[in-house]
Design a protein around this motif. Sequence first.
Motif, PDB file in Angstrom:
ATOM      1  N   ARG A   1      -4.106  13.202  -1.082  1.00 26.43           N
ATOM      2  CA  ARG A   1      -4.474  11.777  -1.125  1.00 26.43           C
ATOM      3  C   ARG A   1      -3.231  10.918  -0.877  1.00 26.43           C
ATOM      4  O   ARG A   1      -3.269   9.953  -0.114  1.00 26.43           O
ATOM      5  CB  ARG A   1      -5.092  11.433  -2.478  1.00 26.43           C
ATOM      6  N   ASP A   2      -2.127  11.309  -1.494  1.00 23.86           N
ATOM      7  CA  ASP A   2      -0.883  10.556  -1.337  1.00 23.86           C
ATOM      8  C   ASP A   2      -0.451  10.516   0.129  1.00 23.86           C
ATOM      9  O   ASP A   2      -0.107   9.464   0.673  1.00 23.86           O
ATOM     10  CB  ASP A   2       0.201  11.221  -2.210  1.00 23.86           C
ATOM     11  N   MET A   3      -0.502  11.674   0.788  1.00 25.04           N
ATOM     12  CA  MET A   3      -0.055  11.715   2.186  1.00 25.04           C
ATOM     13  C   MET A   3      -0.985  10.910   3.087  1.00 25.04           C
ATOM     14  O   MET A   3      -0.542  10.242   4.026  1.00 25.04           O
ATOM     15  CB  MET A   3       0.041  13.165   2.668  1.00 25.04           C
TER      16      MET A   3
ATOM     17  N   TYR B   1      -2.944   8.161  -9.965  1.00 28.30           N
ATOM     18  CA  TYR B   1      -4.152   8.521  -9.205  1.00 28.30           C
ATOM     19  C   TYR B   1      -3.793   8.916  -7.769  1.00 28.30           C
ATOM     20  O   TYR B   1      -4.356   9.842  -7.204  1.00 28.30           O
ATOM     21  CB  TYR B   1      -5.131   7.335  -9.208  1.00 28.30           C
ATOM     22  N   PHE B   2      -2.859   8.184  -7.176  1.00 29.82           N
ATOM     23  CA  PHE B   2      -2.442   8.475  -5.797  1.00 29.82           C
ATOM     24  C   PHE B   2      -1.265   9.457  -5.768  1.00 29.82           C
ATOM     25  O   PHE B   2      -1.259  10.392  -4.987  1.00 29.82           O
ATOM     26  CB  PHE B   2      -2.026   7.172  -5.095  1.00 29.82           C
ATOM     27  N   GLY B   3      -0.277   9.203  -6.623  1.00 27.47           N
ATOM     28  CA  GLY B   3       0.977   9.945  -6.531  1.00 27.47           C
ATOM     29  C   GLY B   3       0.898  11.400  -6.932  1.00 27.47           C
ATOM     30  O   GLY B   3       1.659  12.225  -6.435  1.00 27.47           O
ATOM     31  N   SER B   4      -0.043  11.741  -7.817  1.00 26.85           N
ATOM     32  CA  SER B   4      -0.051  13.124  -8.297  1.00 26.85           C
ATOM     33  C   SER B   4      -0.850  14.059  -7.404  1.00 26.85           C
ATOM     34  O   SER B   4      -0.777  15.266  -7.558  1.00 26.85           O
ATOM     35  CB  SER B   4      -0.574  13.176  -9.729  1.00 26.85           C
TER      36      SER B   4
ATOM     37  N   VAL C   1      -2.749   8.226   2.253  1.00 28.01           N
ATOM     38  CA  VAL C   1      -2.503   6.793   2.046  1.00 28.01           C
ATOM     39  C   VAL C   1      -1.137   6.402   2.617  1.00 28.01           C
ATOM     40  O   VAL C   1      -0.982   5.337   3.223  1.00 28.01           O
ATOM     41  CB  VAL C   1      -2.608   6.439   0.535  1.00 28.01           C
TER      42      VAL C   1
ATOM     43  N   GLU D   1       0.831  -1.214   0.000  1.00 30.57           N
ATOM     44  CA  GLU D   1       0.000   0.000   0.000  1.00 30.57           C
ATOM     45  C   GLU D   1       0.864   1.262   0.000  1.00 30.57           C
ATOM     46  O   GLU D   1       0.509   2.265  -0.637  1.00 30.57           O
ATOM     47  CB  GLU D   1      -0.898  -0.011   1.242  1.00 30.57           C
TER      48      GLU D   1
ATOM     49  N   LEU E   1       1.554   2.735  -3.408  1.00 26.84           N
ATOM     50  CA  LEU E   1       0.465   3.144  -4.309  1.00 26.84           C
ATOM     51  C   LEU E   1       0.784   4.480  -4.984  1.00 26.84           C
ATOM     52  O   LEU E   1       0.215   4.807  -6.021  1.00 26.84           O
ATOM     53  CB  LEU E   1      -0.856   3.245  -3.537  1.00 26.84           C
ATOM     54  N   TRP E   2       1.682   5.247  -4.376  1.00 25.59           N
ATOM     55  CA  TRP E   2       2.029   6.560  -4.969  1.00 25.59           C
ATOM     56  C   TRP E   2       2.617   6.414  -6.366  1.00 25.59           C
ATOM     57  O   TRP E   2       2.658   7.378  -7.133  1.00 25.59           O
ATOM     58  CB  TRP E   2       2.989   7.323  -4.066  1.00 25.59           C
TER      59      TRP E   2
END
Lengths: 144, 468
Positions: free
Chosen positions: B180-182, B173-176, B184, B165, B168-169
Motif C-alpha cells: 500500500r505504501d509503495m 495505516y499506510f506506512g506499515s 501511494v 500525499e 501519508l507513510w
Amino acid sequence: MSERTFTRYRLIYTLLSIAFVVFSGFVYTQAVPENNKVVSSKAVQGKMLWQQHNCSSCHQLYGLGGYLGPDLTNTLSSKGKGRDYAAAIMKSGTQVMPDFHLNDAEIEALLAFLEHADKSGNNRVHSYKIGRDGTITSEGETRK
Amino acid sequence: MKRNPATIFIATALAVLLLGMFFGMLAAAQYVLPGFLKEALPFTKLRPLHVSMVVFWLLLGASGCVYYFLGAEKLLKRRIRKWIFLHYGLVCFVAIGSAVAYFTGNFGGREYWEFPPYLAIPLVLAWFVFLGVFWRSVSGKVKRWPVYYWMWLTGIVFFILSLAESYLWLLPYFGSDLVRDMAVQWKSYGAIVGSWNQLIYGAAFFLMAKISGDNSFAFSRKTFFFWFLGLTNLMFNWGHHIYALPVSPFIKHTAYLISMTELLIFGKILWEWKHSVSEMRQYFYRIPYRFLVAADVWVFLNLGVAILMSIPALNLHTHGTHVTVAHAMGTTIGINSMILLALAYYIFGQVFGPLSGKGLTKAKFGYWLSNGSLLVFWLALMGAGLTNAWFQWYEPDMPHALLMQQLVPFFAVFVLAGIFLFIGFALVVFPLLQQFISGKKTPADPSIILPTEISETSKKKEYANEYA
C-alpha cells in the motif's frame, strides 16, 4: 472565452477532480495481498531502518529504487541466497556497499522486513503471464 | 541594477543545476569505479544529492519564470515582493537543509525527497505562499484565463496535494504495509512530476504568446483539449510505475488505458512535424528557439519510449533497468531543462540585454555539446537497460555483480558522456550567471539580433499556433 465555453471547461475540470478523488480513495483502501495482511512490529522496525539508511538509493523492491545494487523483493527465497546470505552482507558490506555498522537486532529487523516483502508477491520476470492485450498477471494473483 | 525576484530565482536555479550535475557525475563514476568515495560519499548520499538538487533546479526555475511573466503582465503588486522573497527563502532553506541532511546521513529514505520529513513543512509552506501570490495576482478574471494560467494554478495546487500525499507513510495505516505504501508513494510522485511539468510547459506557452504578440492559441479548443488530456494523464497514468506491484489490477488497467491516450499527443507531433521543422529552421539562430527545438526533439523521443514502457508486457522487461533511468534523464534534461534554459535566455535577454559576443559563442557551443552528449548518454543508458532486460530473461540466475560487469562498457560511455554533458551545460549557464552577477543591462549591440525579434506579424502568429 465565451460564458458557455468557460462553463464547459469548468465542468470538465470539476469532473476530472471528482474522478481523481474517488480514484485516490480506491488506491488508499484497495485490498493488499491476503497472505501479507499481518505485519510484525519487527518488520515495521526493519522498514524504518531501510528508510533511515536510504537503502532504496541502491536497492529495489518490485523494481523501484536505485540500480547499483540488486532487487531485494524475493532475495530471501531465491536459490543460493536466503537469510544467512543477506545477514552476512548486512553485517560487513561489500566492495560497493558500505558497512552500516548494524547490530544483531537491527539485522534481524531488516530480515523481517525483507521476509514481509518476499511474502507480498513474486517479482521474478518469469512469474508473470502476458495477456493478448499486453497486460501482465503475476503468479497466484486472483483479484479482479 | 536590474536584478529582480524572478531573476534571483532563476540564477539560483542555474547554480543549483550545476551543483546537481556535479553530484550526478560523482555518483555515475561509482558505476565504473566500485569503491570510489565509498566511505566519504557513498551512493546512498550522492544519489539524493544529485536528484534533490536537480528537482530544486526545476522548482526554482519554474517559479522564477511564473513570477517574471506575472510581472511582465503588470499583475504583481510591489507590496507582494516580500511574499515572493519568503517563497524563495523557504525553498532555499529546504535545499540547503536537505544537502546538510544528506551529507550527515540523516535520511527520510524516500525517492526524490530523501530528506527527513520535517523539511517538507517549509516546502509546503513555500508553495502555499506561491499559491497566495498567484491567486492574488490573477483572480477576478478567471473567465478570461488563458490556458497557461490554468496550468500554473493546477501545477501549484497539485504540488501541494501530492507532496502532502507522499507523506501519508507517516500514518501506520499506510506506512506499515509495504505494498500500500509503495502504491501511494508512486501515485504521489507521478502527480508531483506532472505538477512541475504544468508550471514549466505553462511558462513555455506564455513565452510563445509573448514572442508572437498573439495569445489566441492559449484560448483555442485544441490547446484546451490537449491540456485536459495532459491533466488526465497527470491524475491517472502513474500506475505504469507499479505494474509489478501486487495491487488491484483495476489500478494497473486504468493506467494502461490512460497512457495510451498519449498516442494522440504523439500523433499530433508526427502530423505537424514537417511544418515544425521548416518553421524552426527559420528562427534557429536565436538561442531560446534553439532550446525549444531541442526540447521538441526530446519530447518526441521520450514520449515514444514512455508509450512503449506503458505497455505492461514491455514494461515487464524494461522496469527496474536503466531504460527507466534513460527515460527519467531524457525528460528531466532533454525536455524540462531545455525549456527552462530557453525561458532563462529569453528572460535574461529582456532584463539584462543581449549576451556579449563571447557569451553567445559559449552558449552556442554549449548547446551543441550538451545535446550531443545527452544523446550519447541516453543511448548508453538505453543500451545498459536493454542488455539488462536480455540477461534478466535468458539468464535469470546470473548474480547481480556479474550482470553489472556485463554492463560496464555502457556505463563507461555513460560516465564519459555525463562529463561532456556537464561541460556543455556549464558553457550554457555561465554567460547567464555572468550577466546576473554584473547586474547591469548590456548596451544593445546592433550586430546581435535579440532572440525574440520576429518582424512579420503573420509569422509570429503562425509560430505561436504551431508551438501550441
